[in-house]
Design an enzyme around this catalytic site. Structure first.
Site, PDB file in Angstrom:
ATOM      1  N   ASP A   1       0.811  -1.222   0.000  1.00  0.00           N
ATOM      2  CA  ASP A   1       0.000   0.000   0.000  1.00  0.00           C
ATOM      3  C   ASP A   1       0.847   1.277   0.000  1.00  0.00           C
ATOM      4  OD1 ASP A   1       0.782  -0.886   2.581  1.00  0.00           O
ATOM      5  OD2 ASP A   1      -0.741   0.354   3.548  1.00  0.00           O
TER       6      ASP A   1
ATOM      7  N   GLU B   1      -0.681  -2.062   5.160  1.00  0.00           N
ATOM      8  CA  GLU B   1       0.244  -1.964   6.310  1.00  0.00           C
ATOM      9  C   GLU B   1       0.069  -0.651   7.054  1.00  0.00           C
ATOM     10  OE1 GLU B   1       3.112  -1.095   9.005  1.00  0.00           O
ATOM     11  OE2 GLU B   1       3.127   0.069   7.152  1.00  0.00           O
TER      12      GLU B   1
HETATM   13 ZN   LIG Z   1       5.049   3.678   6.495  1.00  0.00          ZN
HETATM   14 ZN   LIG Z   2       6.437   0.938   5.558  1.00  0.00          ZN
END
Ligand SMILES: [Zn+2]
Ligand SMILES: [Zn+2]
Length: 396
Positions: free
Chosen positions: A82, A140
């Protein structure tokens, strides 16, 4: 094996740069990695690997089977996919084509590297025993963290990895170097939201009011003393408040004050105890002063621990691959990382891939609009991870 991996990594290096640039130019926010997932799936299929798609919606898992023997182990390798809500300020040919979205944390590099690993290990699959599990993970950067969702969907089972490896770009480490740390490495992250309520009115008549600004100020000072007086001294912790809104004026005391902050540490027992004490203290102070405090905690990622033996083994193999002068030790880092979820379940090692090049002005930190990498890190990122995986499959 070492020479084969190195030469394949060198051979694929230019392709990896193209792959990374494609991902960089087409970033997607956390849990919206649809085109990225499709791109990764297509790349894997082109190599000859059919991934399992749609894990935690936009995640993928791919298996590379080596030779099957009695001692067959499974090693998991993870890349996050991401991007961040940042508008890219770099003037480069591969600049983000999406306004306000940028791969400013290097997850494009992690994904491209893992695709490189896939290619290398697929070619060499009849030369190692065991199974490599490639985990392309969404989200994440955003709670509850794609790692936690992928674990819920069974990524650590069938087949179950004995260990998980993950890498992250490091703009503070020169390109060509790798960093390791045993034991606690990154912090748990919890968000704090407080609303302190009193009774506002004319600032000239405080005796008729309950001043939430004063109550909130006491709370902020008192909470810091939990860190200094109750925290186990050997346990790193940070408590920071970045937002304190008391929306009155010179002669008006407001009805309420809102506060936001972050609590980070590296010990799950202390994390729970610290939060319990904070709530009690804040509510108690507010009540004693005639007001009230609503205390909300949004639980983030746990702390990230690198399994000591695994990390020692992996570090020794990195020395073999990179040379001892190119393997460095890392300091504790109070940032959060959802790889921590894996590290709480299975032996894990999260290491840093140097991407800094001072001569070329590549020095910006992650999460900044000018973040970039020295792309020669991709050859290392793919080659080293392939080597570490194969060696870890052989570990006793
Ligand atoms: Zn980051
Ligand atoms: Zn990262």
């Amino acid at each position: 094996m070492l020479d084969s991996i190195k030469s394949l990594a060198r051979q694929y290096a230019a392709d990896l740069v193209q792959t990374r640039r494609h991902l960089h130019a087409h970033p997607e926010l956390s849990f919206h990695e649809r085109n990225t997932a499709r791109f990764v799936a297509d790349q894997l299929k082109a190599i000859g690997i059919t991934p399992q798609e749609g894990v935690a919606d936009t995640g993928l898992v791919a298996i590379i089977e080596g030779r099957i023997s009695d001692s067959s182990r499974v090693v998991g390798l993870r890349a996050d996919m991401d991007a961040l809500p940042i508008h890219e300020a770099n003037d480069v040919p591969y600049k983000s084509t999406v306004d306000g979205v940028m791969h400013a944390c290097g997850h494009d590099v992690h994904t491209a590297s893992l695709l490189g690993v896939a290619r290398i290990l697929h070619v060499l699959r009849d030369q190692f025993d065991g199974t490599v599990k490639l985990v392309f993970q969404p989200g994440e950067e955003k709670a509850p963290g794609g790692a936690s969702l992928m674990i819920k969907e069974g990524v650590l089972e069938n087949p179950a990895p004995v260990s998980m490896l993950g890498q992250h770009v490091a703009p503070n480490i020169p390109v060509g170097k790798i960093g390791f740390r045993e034991g606690m490495y990154m912090a748990s992250t919890d968000e704090i939201y407080m609303t302190v309520r009193g009774k506002g009115g004319h600032a000239a008549m405080p005796d008729n009011l309950v001043d939430p600004v004063l109550i909130a100020s006491h709370i902020i000072v008192a909470l810091q003393q939990i860190i200094s007086r109750n925290r186990p001294p050997a346990s790193p912790s940070v408590l920071s408040f970045g937002r304190f809104i008391a929306d009155g004026v010179t002669n008006v005391i407001p009805n309420e004050v809102t506060i936001q902050g972050t609590f980070r540490c590296m010990n799950e027992e202390w994390r729970a105890e610290g939060k319990r004490r904070m709530v009690k203290l804040a509510e108690g102070i507010a009540e004693a002063m005639g007001g009230s405090c609503e205390f909300e905690i949004v639980h983030g990622y746990p702390f990230l621990k690198n399994h000591p033996e695994l990390t020692r083994r992996v570090r020794a193999q990195a020395v073999e691959y990179m040379g001892p002068e190119n393997v460095v030790d890392l300091d504790l880092w109070m940032a959060g990382e959802d790889f921590a979820f894996y590290s709480q379940v299975v032996d894990s090692c999260f290491y840093r891939l140097g991407t800094r090049n001072e001569e070329r002005g590549i020095i910006s930190g992650v999460h900044t609009p000018t973040f970039d990498i020295d792309e020669s890190a991709l050859e290392t990122g793919a080659g080293l991870m392939s080597w570490l995986a194969v060696q870890e499959l052989k570990a006793p």
